[in-house]
Design an enzyme around this catalytic site. Sequence first.
Site, mmCIF file in Angstrom:
data_model
loop_
_atom_site.group_PDB
_atom_site.id
_atom_site.type_symbol
_atom_site.label_atom_id
_atom_site.label_comp_id
_atom_site.label_asym_id
_atom_site.label_seq_id
_atom_site.Cartn_x
_atom_site.Cartn_y
_atom_site.Cartn_z
ATOM 1 N N LYS A 124 0.859 -1.189 0.000
ATOM 2 C CA LYS A 124 0.000 0.000 0.000
ATOM 3 C C LYS A 124 0.888 1.229 0.000
ATOM 4 O O LYS A 124 2.026 1.174 0.453
ATOM 5 C CB LYS A 124 -0.886 0.025 1.258
ATOM 6 C CG LYS A 124 -2.099 0.914 1.148
ATOM 7 C CD LYS A 124 -3.231 0.197 0.450
ATOM 8 C CE LYS A 124 -4.401 1.082 0.137
ATOM 9 N NZ LYS A 124 -5.572 0.269 -0.275
ATOM 10 N N ASP A 164 -6.988 4.287 -4.526
ATOM 11 C CA ASP A 164 -7.678 4.118 -3.234
ATOM 12 C C ASP A 164 -8.313 5.491 -2.975
ATOM 13 O O ASP A 164 -8.557 6.239 -3.934
ATOM 14 C CB ASP A 164 -6.681 3.709 -2.126
ATOM 15 C CG ASP A 164 -7.376 3.221 -0.850
ATOM 16 O OD1 ASP A 164 -7.842 2.072 -0.834
ATOM 17 O OD2 ASP A 164 -7.485 3.992 0.127
#
Length: 448
Positions: A124, A164
């Site tokens: 991430k 995201d």
Amino acid sequence: MNNYIEKVLEEVCSKNANEPEFVQAVKEVIKSIAPVITKDHEKMALLERMVEPERIITFRVPWIDDKGNVQVNRGYRVQFNGAIGPFKGGLRFHPSVNQSIMKFLAFEQTFKNSLTGLPIGGGKGGSDFDPKGKSDNEIMHFCQSFMNELQRHIGHDLDVPAGDIGVGAREVGYLFGQYRRIKNVYEAGVLTGKGLDYGGSLARKEATGFGLIYFMREMLKANNMTLEGKTVTISGSGNVAIYAAQKAFEQGAKVVAMSDSNGCIYDENGIDLNEIKRIKEVERLRIKEYQAKYPSAKYLENIKGETPKVYTIKADVVLPCATQNDINIETAKILVQNGTIAVGEGANMPTTIEAIDYLIENNVLLAPAKAANAGGVATSALEMSQNSMRYSWSFEEVDSKLNQIMTNIFAACYNTSQEFNLGINYVAAANIAGFKKVANAMMAQGVI
Ligand code: NDP
Ligand code: 2IT
């Protein structure tokens, strides 16, 4: 919990005392995997290795705003676990981004990616950059500066970022352009969520929201229910929320409320999703604007420190699709009081541990994020496959693969819940099912 697990958890708490979100994510997983932990795992320090990221990269992101002022943000990429494939996971641009949030998301991603059945590891990244109120030009300059550093650490066989919160097709386009320029190569599979004209996959935009509803359909089916005629409320009005709403309508449900961080709109006749898409995807405005076209719809403004208003509206199915820890114990109590049948986690870790326990104890069906929102990253992996083949599938082909993947993920959760006598605790079941493949791969690869 056995002694080994307790020891690891204690270490995680003391080593990461300033990272509450990360500790929370680890706690949730580690508590539920006790039934599958072996002596060999302990001997090989499997859990100790699993809670430590392979690598964390942080970097300076300087850029110049429209007024000519120099701005500096902090960039991150957490490469958490590469045992089953290249690191894979989105980029979040939001002022709240810090190392704790990056690590919790990358940790969760590892088990989510395992559940998809596809060969992708967990990662991430993101930045504390706030896209709100920025011009297109500023967004582009920020993305270019961010990629100037990130390009050293990613690649189609190494680490593949995507979107995201705050990162959608526009940002991925700017990031991809800069990567291509610096590397002097057309490496389509280095990013996913790309535009359809330059290597993106059909149905990727829709995938997380659609996948959430496919999972919900399977979970309701296993408990002798369907979405037909159910009322639905959705926290958030971004990418995940919008396509969850679309698929929920298609399945015969009625979405009556959606929100952003300021408040929610409540339209008891059912939300006009085209108007939401115009407000959010095209104009990038606040959800309150919905009232301009539909004056009869209510707008309820959030009050700081109180339950977000969207959760005060009675509904059969509640879909948190905004951010982490949106549903705490007070909110969970409201949901139970309102007779909520099911909660589907579109967001990552939207429910606190206390709230999860309360919901399950009160027989609310809970579709856990790792499993229920895995459709986005699964379709990203399908985008990578198409890029490798230099070929693209039709919308129907991708959507039917997504549908099958989500059906398989629910089946894995259901079967695990049966095997370990977990009842409707699909949270624990998803953790166990996701853990197994990563654990096996790490054990097979030795002490790495
Ligand atoms: P978007 O940026 O498209 O939308 C985010 C939505 O959540 C907006 O409505 C936003 O409201 C709201 N929101 C964001 N942060 C907060 C906050 N701190 N408090 C309250 N509301 C907030 O993001 P996505 O739809 O892509 O992501 C939503 C969730 O889904 C995230 O948890 C993400 O990690 C998760 N997810 C996303 C996937 C994807 O493919 N995109 C895949 C799997 C999970 P506002 O405009 O007011 O900020
Ligand atoms: O949380 C997630 O799974 C995502 N933001 C999607 C990641 C991806 O690589 O598509």
